[in-house]
Design a protein around this motif. Structure first.
Motif, PDB file in Angstrom:
ATOM      1  N   HIS A  69       0.869  -1.179   0.000  1.00  0.00           N
ATOM      2  CA  HIS A  69       0.000   0.000   0.000  1.00  0.00           C
ATOM      3  C   HIS A  69       0.904   1.227   0.000  1.00  0.00           C
ATOM      4  N   ASP A  73       6.281   4.579   4.564  1.00  0.00           N
ATOM      5  CA  ASP A  73       7.209   3.624   5.199  1.00  0.00           C
ATOM      6  C   ASP A  73       7.272   2.292   4.452  1.00  0.00           C
ATOM      7  N   HIS A  74       6.451   2.148   3.395  1.00  0.00           N
ATOM      8  CA  HIS A  74       6.447   0.901   2.634  1.00  0.00           C
ATOM      9  C   HIS A  74       7.024   1.053   1.227  1.00  0.00           C
ATOM     10  N   ASP A 187       0.021  -3.707   6.885  1.00  0.00           N
ATOM     11  CA  ASP A 187      -0.668  -2.818   7.821  1.00  0.00           C
ATOM     12  C   ASP A 187      -2.165  -3.108   7.779  1.00  0.00           C
ATOM     13  N   HIS A 251       6.433  -4.100  12.767  1.00  0.00           N
ATOM     14  CA  HIS A 251       5.760  -2.822  12.529  1.00  0.00           C
ATOM     15  C   HIS A 251       5.081  -2.357  13.816  1.00  0.00           C
TER      16      HIS A 251
HETATM   17 ZN   LIG Z   1       3.309   1.077   7.795  1.00  0.00          ZN
END
Ligand SMILES: [Zn+2]
Ligand SMILES: [Zn+2]
Length: 303
Positions: A69, A73-74, A187, A251
């Motif tokens: 997504h 942070d990804h 997430d 995470h």
């Molecule tokens: Zn994240």
């Protein structure tokens, strides 16, 4: 230097186990999958190329990336991998464009990447260092859950999860190879679809988030973040219904100014789940075969 993955083994290397907060020990989410002659990176958060450098993994060996997504942070490390990966040095030397699979929006990421990499690309082309085509992202859009990647016996299946109203779609992944199964929640809040599709996992890595009630009341930004994720009790319920051989937390959304202590998180999980739960850290290697082996960096990496 670590050895090549053994035949029949599904190897998972946690390059990044963090969240957007800059932290030297927990870079943005990034997971390297190696099996047979296949190598795939799932998410490419901040610092992924640094972690590959630590492990002696050539950046040029990564030709395929799958994005879960579009939180930074990804995928913020994608542009570093794209540019640095082309440099004709042993640590990089990619000789093909980068195939990137993502939810709708991936075409825009590819177009934007072509634009922002242009100044560097022009210099390196003028210096006859690189073929400009190798600094291109080839976008592959996947619009619904199901098989995203299926080559050489390695199958990667997107699982739609619930990461909040404005982050749709968002996906977890189930990775299958030689009868071995790895699932990463990425997430999500507590999600029945993920529980259903994570059944039979050898290794199930799940995110978690927690904050003190007074922090939630006084810091609206923390509340917004926490609302997008799974509480420790939620994660305990997920593990209790899936019972993987190895359950692991990643995470960790445990935000300042008063972050929830990790042992409080694990104690709450233990109210719902009676199995062993490990806490992930960057650079752990997990080999999934007849058993599940967890190899810390100082044994499996490059000293
Ligand atoms: Zn994240
Ligand atoms: Zn997210």
């Amino acid at each position: 230097m670590r050895s090549k993955v053994r035949p029949g083994i599904l190897r998972v290397t946690l390059l990044g186990t963090g969240i957007p907060n800059p932290h030297i020990n927990a870079f943005g989410t990034s997971t390297l999958i190696e099996a047979g002659d296949q190598t795939v990176l799932i998410d490419c958060g901040r610092g992924a190329v640094i972690r590959m450098g630590q492990l002696g993994i050539s950046l040029g060996s990564i030709e395929t990336v799958i994005i879960s997504h579009y939180h930074s942070d990804h995928y913020s490390g994608l542009f570093d991998l794209l540019m640095t990966g082309t440099i004709p040095q042993p640590y990089a030397n990619r000789k093909v464009p980068l195939d990137v699979y993502g939810p709708p929006g991936i075409e825009g990421v590819a177009e934007g990447a072509w634009l922002i990499t242009e100044p560097d690309r022009n210099i390196r082309v003028a210096d006859k260092e690189i073929d400009p085509a190798h600094m291109r992202i080839v976008p592959h859009c996947y619009e619904e859950e199901g098989v995203v990647y299926d080559k050489g016996g390695l199958k990667i299946i997107a699982i739609e999860v619930d990461h909040g109203e404005f982050i749709q779609p968002a996906y977890a992944f189930r990775v299958e190879y030689n009868g071995h199964v790895f699932v990463h929640s990425h997430d999500t809040r507590y999600n029945e679809n993920l529980i259903y599709q994570a059944k039979g996992a050898d290794v199930f890595i799940h995110e978690v988030a927690s904050a003190h009630p007074d922090t939630l009341a006084n810091y609206p930004g923390v509340k917004v973040a926490i609302d997008h994720h799974a509480t420790p009790r939620d994660v305990g319920r997920v593990f209790a219904q899936t019972r993987p051989k190895l359950a692991m937390l990643t995470h960790l959304v445990l935000l300042p100014p008063n972050p929830m202590p990790m042992d409080t998180v694990t104690a709450e999980i233990a109210m719902e789940y009676d199995g062993i739960v490990l806490v992930a850290e960057d650079l752990l290697t997990i080999d999934i075969g007849l058993n599940v082996s967890i190899i810390p960096y100082h044994h499996g990496g490059k000293l």
